[in-house]
Each structure stands twice: as C-alpha cells, then as structure tokens.
Design an enzyme around this catalytic site. Structure first.
Site, PDB file in Angstrom:
ATOM      1  N   HIS A   7       0.815  -1.225   0.000  1.00 59.37           N
ATOM      2  CA  HIS A   7       0.000   0.000   0.000  1.00 59.37           C
ATOM      3  C   HIS A   7       0.848   1.274   0.000  1.00 59.37           C
ATOM      4  O   HIS A   7       0.323   2.357  -0.253  1.00 59.37           O
ATOM      5  CB  HIS A   7      -0.977   0.000   1.186  1.00 59.37           C
ATOM      6  CG  HIS A   7      -0.350   0.235   2.524  1.00 59.37           C
ATOM      7  ND1 HIS A   7      -0.046  -0.782   3.401  1.00 59.37           N
ATOM      8  CD2 HIS A   7       0.024   1.382   3.146  1.00 59.37           C
ATOM      9  CE1 HIS A   7       0.474  -0.264   4.499  1.00 59.37           C
ATOM     10  NE2 HIS A   7       0.527   1.047   4.371  1.00 59.37           N
TER      11      HIS A   7
ATOM     12  N   ASP B 290       0.315  -7.666   1.346  1.00 65.26           N
ATOM     13  CA  ASP B 290       0.740  -6.275   1.543  1.00 65.26           C
ATOM     14  C   ASP B 290       2.264  -6.164   1.578  1.00 65.26           C
ATOM     15  O   ASP B 290       2.821  -5.387   2.351  1.00 65.26           O
ATOM     16  CB  ASP B 290       0.139  -5.682   2.819  1.00 65.26           C
ATOM     17  CG  ASP B 290       0.211  -4.160   2.842  1.00 65.26           C
ATOM     18  OD1 ASP B 290       0.309  -3.556   1.761  1.00 65.26           O
ATOM     19  OD2 ASP B 290       0.203  -3.578   3.943  1.00 65.26           O
TER      20      ASP B 290
ATOM     21  N   SER C 152       4.774   2.678   7.808  1.00 64.63           N
ATOM     22  CA  SER C 152       4.419   1.519   6.992  1.00 64.63           C
ATOM     23  C   SER C 152       5.595   1.069   6.137  1.00 64.63           C
ATOM     24  O   SER C 152       6.208   1.866   5.430  1.00 64.63           O
ATOM     25  CB  SER C 152       3.227   1.844   6.093  1.00 64.63           C
ATOM     26  OG  SER C 152       2.066   2.040   6.843  1.00 64.63           O
TER      27      SER C 152
END
Length: 491
Positions: free
Chosen positions: A129, A159, A232
């Site tokens: 993402h 992911d 992230s």
C-alpha cells in the site's frame, strides 16, 4: 487642518519622550543590577556502579540502534492525478458569480513510507500500500543519498512489495524466524513517521496471530511499539537486529489515524516467502491444498457431534488435488497443520501460504468423531481456478413445511448445472419468502445436496426429508453455492 497637524506633532513628541525615558531607565537598572546566585548540583544522585545493569542495557540499546539505522530507508512516492474542472476553485466565481467553464488540472500527489534493505544487491522490503498505483518511487538512505527505485514485484494480499536500488556501500538486515517470536519479547520499530526520518520506538510483542483486516490472509504480530503514518513498510526488530516483521497497520478510531498503542506487523516468514517468490519467479506463487471449507461454528459442531468449534470443515475436495490424493473427504474437520493449530479457514490458509512448494505436510482431522492424520503435498495453485457465476433459475413451486416454510425448490436446470461442479446432486432453491425461517441462510440459486446427512436426489426426496423435520428442529444442510460448498444450519 493646522490644528490637526499640531495635535499630531504633540502626540509624536510625547511618544518619543516616553520611549527615551524607558530606554534610559532600562540602562540605569542594568548598570546597578547584581548577578543572581547560581549553585549547580555537585554530581549525579545515582552512582553508576549502583545501576550497572541499566547502564549496560542503555549501552546495548544504542549499539543496536546504531547498527540497524543505516539499513532503514525512507520512501517517497508520487503520481500525477487529474483534478476535475468542477473541483478547481475560481476566486472570481466567489466574488463575481462568474460561471465560465473550468478546465481540468493536473496535480502531483505524494506520500511517504518506510522500507528496509534486505540484500547487498539493493533489494528493499516495504508494504504494497506504500507504492500501489504510484508513478515514481524514490528511496532516501540515512546518509542523505536519494536513489530511484525499481519495483520488482508486489502483492496486495500479503501487503508486501519488493523494490531495488542501484547503490554502493549499503548494509542489509537479516530476516529472522517469526515462528519463534514470543509474546512479551522486546522489539524495536524503525521508520519515517510523518516524515521524521530514523525514528526508533521500543515495545513488546503484545500478541500473535491477529487479524488486523477482515479481508487479509495474514496473521499479524501485534506490538505496542509506537507506529504512525509513514512507518508503513519499516522493520520490526528483535534484540539481535533481525527483522521479525514489516510494520503494516495500526488500530485507530480517529480519522487522522493516530496511534493508540496497538500496531500490526507482517511476520518475517511471510515477507521472506514473498521476497523469495518474487525474486525467483517475478510474482507471488501461492500454495494449494485443494479443498473448499467453512468455519466450524458451534451450530455445525453440534450437528456433527463435536464438543468444540475449533477448526475448518471440508465441504469439497477438488479432483486431482493434493487433498484428494491424501485421502481427505467432505465433513473432515481440519484442526492441525504440521503440529500447528487450525482455528478457522484463515488460519489454515495462512499455514498453506507459509509452506514451501512441494513440501510434505501432516494434516490432522476429525472424521466421524475420530482423530486421523494424513500426509499430503503443497503445490502451486492452478491458474485455472476461479469462481463461476450462477445463472438465474426458473421457479418451480414446491410445498414445504416447518424450518423450510417459505422455501421453494426445483430440479437443477441445465443452464445452472453447467456453472456447478460436475458431481452436484440435489435441488435448487428457486424462491425464498422474506419472512422464511431460512431466509438469512439460503439464497435463490443455492443447491441443497443433503438434509441432516441424507442426500437429496430429487424434489420428491427433498419433500420426504422435509416432512421428517419436526416443527422446532434445526436442520443441517449441505449446499452448493456457485462452485463453493458449505454447511448451513436452518433456521
């Protein structure tokens, strides 16, 4: 006019006089001011010899951080987006109601993330993402170098994304074994939250096997190490400086996504298999067992004569699959995979996904109340697999009763049968009244293959089995919906 000018000059002279007086007064005070007395502390209140363990721990923390920081990178992504004309603000329209047509504009949209170097060739692990749908990806190293990054491969389901940079003098971090991670062990998160590079936070592993997102097949590591927007893709590290997870998500109840003490990381073993698959094959290759399943709910467990509801119920064994070759059958309740517990469908999918291709595995099942074990092989998922759409079916009313009140069924038309597995036998649901007892469990187009473990071969057989169900009795149905089989307890 002259009077106004005179008043202005008088006011100016008064203001200037006040200013000069204040300045002169300040100088006089400073000339006669005496220095404040200042007596500092003579030394630390704690003798370092009394806190040798804490001092050693502090030193080891800093050594660990110094060792891993150069391997963590900041990722900046950007893409060009078209802003519709109606979204462009025209100040003239606000003031003058000018309704002239407005043309679309192109804007550059940017976002920040983190990553970690995992090979001397410049491969970097991050989140899918972070880089999804972006036109340009740049990586900034801790020494200030900014390098363009090539996207090697990415996978939305796990992911995980793999990037590569062409840079010298880089140091990768090793991937640890996340299967050996223990709840309570100390961990460190490193990343780029809110653009603040080289940010280090410390915490513990709060839990394992978490489902951070309902549609994810990953069982996450949960930690209380502070993770925020921009973290992230950064690493979650153990005390040896090994990557045990890739930070991926946080729990938050605010629109800003602020950290509330619960963060989730993709286990390193999942990231490692994704990395190796991308580097070897250019894509993620998933393992395949060859069964369709439903979760073992308390209702289904009772109908199957089981005391607890842990596991996944096999509803169909696909022809030619590893499961068929091993001897698995419908109604088998899978509860263990290579001595690891299987609590539901997602945990079994995770076990299969984490297994090397062509590896032999042990499947522990409960069949007819007896525990059994089967040996099978995990192979690559066939590319031909995919859900089929079920056409609309003609309605053939059939009288029903009890738990089946309001339910109408008919023989399976040829157009519908073509969209079903070849071995399906039963009756198709053609109509369900909104207030029918089974309205929440069944849909038009479902094929009822069994009622209370008894096969339904025809409409007549269906009617006979339905008449045998008492008014307050719950029935266990084995149904086929499209190409997916499952158990349903009605009503």
């Amino acid at each position: 006019m002259r009077r106004s000018l005179f008043i202005f000059l008088v006011a100016a002279l008064i203001a200037f006089g006040v200013f000069r007086w204040q300045r002169l007064n300040s100088q006089l005070h400073s000339e006669h001011r005496t220095a404040e007395k200042y007596t500092p502390a003579e030394g630390p209140k704690i003798d370092p010899k009394d806190v040798q363990v804490l001092a050693a721990l502090d030193s080891e923390y800093t050594r660990l951080v110094d060792a891993v920081i150069p391997s963590v990178v900041s990722i900046t992504t950007s893409r060009r987006v078209q802003i519709p004309g109606s979204a462009v603000i025209d100040p003239f329209e606000f003031f003058f109601r000018n309704h002239r047509p407005r043309s679309p504009q192109e804007r550059v949209q940017t976002s920040l993330g983190s990553g970690v170097i995992v090979s001397k060739e410049g491969h970097i692990l991050t989140n899918h993402h972070v880089i999804a749908n972006m036109d340009k990806i740049e990586v900034q190293l801790t020494d200030g170098r900014v390098e363009p990054a090539q996207l090697i491969g990415t996978d939305e389901q796990t992911d995980i994304a793999v990037l590569k940079i062409e840079a010298r003098n880089i140091e990768p971090l090793p991937l640890g074994d996340s299967d050996h991670v223990r709840v309570g062990q100390m961990v460190f998160a490193v990343g780029n939250p809110f653009g603040l590079q080289e940010t280090v936070t410390q915490g513990i592993i709060s839990a394992k096997g978490r489902r951070a997102m309902a549609d994810s097949g990953v069982e996450f590591l949960q930690t209380d190490a502070a993770v925020n927007q921009g973290n992230s893709g950064g690493p979650l590290l153990n005390l040896r400086g090994e990557i045990i997870g890739i930070n991926s998500a946080i729990f938050s109840n605010s629109e800003e996504g602020s950290w509330l003490g619960i963060s989730f990381a993709i286990p390193a073993n999942v990231a490692r298999r994704a990395l190796e698959s991308v580097l070897k094959n250019g894509r993620i290759i998933r393992g395949y067992l060859g069964v369709t399943m439903v979760n073992l709910t308390p209702d289904i467990a009772r109908e199957l004569g089981l005391r607890d509801a842990g596991g996944a119920v096999v509803t169909e064994v696909l022809p030619g699959s590893p499961a068929e070759k091993a001897g698995l059958k419908p109604r088998d309740v899978i509860r263990r995979f290579n001595d690891r517990p299987v609590t539901d469908i997602l945990s079994l999918r995770s076990r299969v996904a984490e297994t090397e291709l062509n590896a032999q595995v042990q499947i522990g099942v409960v069949r007819n109340g007896q525990e059994q074990s089967f040996t099978t092989e995990i192979v690559e998922t066939p590319a031909s697999l995919g859900p089929a759409k079920l056409p609309q079916t003609p309605k053939t009313p059939v009288a029903t009763s009890n738990a089946f009140t309001g339910l109408e069924v008919g023989e399976i038309p040829g157009a519908v049968r073509d969209a079903l597995p070849g071995d399906v036998k039963g009756v198709v649901v053609t109509q369900i009244q909104p207030d029918a007892p089974a309205a929440e469990k069944l849909r038009v187009g479902d094929v009822i293959e069994e009622i209370n473990h008894r096969p339904v071969g025809s409409v007549a057989e269906y009617e006979r089995l339905v008449q045998a169900v008492s008014q307050d009795e719950r029935a266990l149905l084995f149904i086929c919906r499209g190409r997916t089989r499952s158990f349903v307890v009605a009503p």
